[in-house]
Design a protein around this motif. Sequence first.
Motif, PDB file in Angstrom:
ATOM      1  N   GLU A  44       0.852  -1.182   0.000  1.00  0.00           N
ATOM      2  CA  GLU A  44       0.000   0.000   0.000  1.00  0.00           C
ATOM      3  C   GLU A  44       0.893   1.238   0.000  1.00  0.00           C
ATOM      4  O   GLU A  44       1.887   1.300   0.705  1.00  0.00           O
ATOM      5  CB  GLU A  44      -0.929   0.004   1.209  1.00  0.00           C
ATOM      6  CG  GLU A  44      -1.962   1.095   1.156  1.00  0.00           C
ATOM      7  CD  GLU A  44      -3.078   0.937   2.177  1.00  0.00           C
ATOM      8  OE1 GLU A  44      -4.052   1.677   2.068  1.00  0.00           O
ATOM      9  OE2 GLU A  44      -2.964   0.085   3.074  1.00  0.00           O
ATOM     10  N   GLY A  45       0.578   2.209  -0.852  1.00  0.00           N
ATOM     11  CA  GLY A  45       1.363   3.422  -0.965  1.00  0.00           C
ATOM     12  C   GLY A  45       2.333   3.403  -2.142  1.00  0.00           C
ATOM     13  O   GLY A  45       2.925   4.428  -2.467  1.00  0.00           O
ATOM     14  N   ALA A  46       2.497   2.229  -2.778  1.00  0.00           N
ATOM     15  CA  ALA A  46       3.413   2.129  -3.926  1.00  0.00           C
ATOM     16  C   ALA A  46       2.863   2.925  -5.108  1.00  0.00           C
ATOM     17  O   ALA A  46       1.657   2.937  -5.356  1.00  0.00           O
ATOM     18  CB  ALA A  46       3.598   0.671  -4.321  1.00  0.00           C
ATOM     19  N   LYS A  47       3.751   3.600  -5.823  1.00  0.00           N
ATOM     20  CA  LYS A  47       3.381   4.347  -7.032  1.00  0.00           C
ATOM     21  C   LYS A  47       3.420   3.379  -8.206  1.00  0.00           C
ATOM     22  O   LYS A  47       4.390   2.614  -8.353  1.00  0.00           O
ATOM     23  CB  LYS A  47       4.345   5.506  -7.293  1.00  0.00           C
ATOM     24  CG  LYS A  47       4.416   6.521  -6.168  1.00  0.00           C
ATOM     25  CD  LYS A  47       3.191   7.390  -6.162  1.00  0.00           C
ATOM     26  CE  LYS A  47       3.370   8.486  -5.105  1.00  0.00           C
ATOM     27  NZ  LYS A  47       2.169   9.254  -4.922  1.00  0.00           N
ATOM     28  N   VAL A  48       2.384   3.400  -9.045  1.00  0.00           N
ATOM     29  CA  VAL A  48       2.306   2.493 -10.194  1.00  0.00           C
ATOM     30  C   VAL A  48       1.738   3.214 -11.407  1.00  0.00           C
ATOM     31  O   VAL A  48       1.161   4.297 -11.287  1.00  0.00           O
ATOM     32  CB  VAL A  48       1.419   1.255  -9.890  1.00  0.00           C
ATOM     33  CG1 VAL A  48       2.032   0.395  -8.808  1.00  0.00           C
ATOM     34  CG2 VAL A  48       0.009   1.667  -9.502  1.00  0.00           C
ATOM     35  N   GLN A  49       1.926   2.594 -12.570  1.00  0.00           N
ATOM     36  CA  GLN A  49       1.282   3.030 -13.804  1.00  0.00           C
ATOM     37  C   GLN A  49       0.662   1.806 -14.440  1.00  0.00           C
ATOM     38  O   GLN A  49       1.207   0.702 -14.330  1.00  0.00           O
ATOM     39  CB  GLN A  49       2.285   3.647 -14.779  1.00  0.00           C
ATOM     40  CG  GLN A  49       2.700   5.039 -14.433  1.00  0.00           C
ATOM     41  CD  GLN A  49       3.490   5.691 -15.569  1.00  0.00           C
ATOM     42  OE1 GLN A  49       4.132   5.025 -16.355  1.00  0.00           O
ATOM     43  NE2 GLN A  49       3.419   7.004 -15.635  1.00  0.00           N
ATOM     44  N   PHE A  50      -0.477   1.989 -15.101  1.00  0.00           N
ATOM     45  CA  PHE A  50      -1.120   0.889 -15.802  1.00  0.00           C
ATOM     46  C   PHE A  50      -1.909   1.443 -16.976  1.00  0.00           C
ATOM     47  O   PHE A  50      -2.145   2.646 -17.069  1.00  0.00           O
ATOM     48  CB  PHE A  50      -2.019   0.083 -14.855  1.00  0.00           C
ATOM     49  CG  PHE A  50      -3.184   0.847 -14.280  1.00  0.00           C
ATOM     50  CD1 PHE A  50      -4.453   0.741 -14.844  1.00  0.00           C
ATOM     51  CD2 PHE A  50      -3.030   1.653 -13.167  1.00  0.00           C
ATOM     52  CE1 PHE A  50      -5.524   1.437 -14.310  1.00  0.00           C
ATOM     53  CE2 PHE A  50      -4.099   2.343 -12.620  1.00  0.00           C
ATOM     54  CZ  PHE A  50      -5.355   2.235 -13.198  1.00  0.00           C
ATOM     55  N   THR A  51      -2.272   0.544 -17.878  1.00  0.00           N
ATOM     56  CA  THR A  51      -3.074   0.939 -19.031  1.00  0.00           C
ATOM     57  C   THR A  51      -4.534   0.812 -18.642  1.00  0.00           C
ATOM     58  O   THR A  51      -4.984  -0.263 -18.221  1.00  0.00           O
ATOM     59  CB  THR A  51      -2.757   0.046 -20.240  1.00  0.00           C
ATOM     60  OG1 THR A  51      -1.353   0.168 -20.521  1.00  0.00           O
ATOM     61  CG2 THR A  51      -3.556   0.472 -21.455  1.00  0.00           C
ATOM     62  N   GLY A  52      -5.282   1.906 -18.759  1.00  0.00           N
ATOM     63  CA  GLY A  52      -6.695   1.927 -18.398  1.00  0.00           C
ATOM     64  C   GLY A  52      -7.567   1.190 -19.398  1.00  0.00           C
ATOM     65  O   GLY A  52      -7.088   0.669 -20.412  1.00  0.00           O
ATOM     66  N   ARG A  53      -8.835   1.150 -19.117  1.00  0.00           N
ATOM     67  CA  ARG A  53      -9.813   0.433 -19.943  1.00  0.00           C
ATOM     68  C   ARG A  53      -9.897   0.960 -21.367  1.00  0.00           C
ATOM     69  O   ARG A  53     -10.288   0.253 -22.277  1.00  0.00           O
ATOM     70  CB  ARG A  53     -11.199   0.530 -19.310  1.00  0.00           C
ATOM     71  CG  ARG A  53     -11.326  -0.205 -18.019  1.00  0.00           C
ATOM     72  CD  ARG A  53     -12.718  -0.054 -17.461  1.00  0.00           C
ATOM     73  NE  ARG A  53     -12.837  -0.803 -16.214  1.00  0.00           N
ATOM     74  CZ  ARG A  53     -13.852  -0.703 -15.391  1.00  0.00           C
ATOM     75  NH1 ARG A  53     -14.838   0.126 -15.663  1.00  0.00           N
ATOM     76  NH2 ARG A  53     -13.887  -1.407 -14.292  1.00  0.00           N
TER      77      ARG A  53
END
Length: 84
Positions: A44-53
């Motif tokens: 919890e608190g980790a910064k992430v990036q992802f591809t949205g819908r």
Amino acid sequence: MKLIKRWMLVAVLAGGALGASAQNGPPPDGPPAEAVAACKGKAEGAKVQFTGRHGETVSGTCRKAGVVLAAMPEGGPPPPPDHQ
């Protein structure tokens, strides 16, 4: 009146049991699967990036959403696509 209250209680308890027995993963009205996957194995608190819908790149922070750890987009969740 007591009978109606009992039936309402039974209906609520049955609904809760059905929800608890659902398959693993986020609830249908919970965070998107992409947001959950982005935080898999992270704290919890980790910064992430992802591809949205919709193919967009979303930056966020892993936060608890009920019992699920999911990425909360910076600035909060986007509005639903049909409300843009």
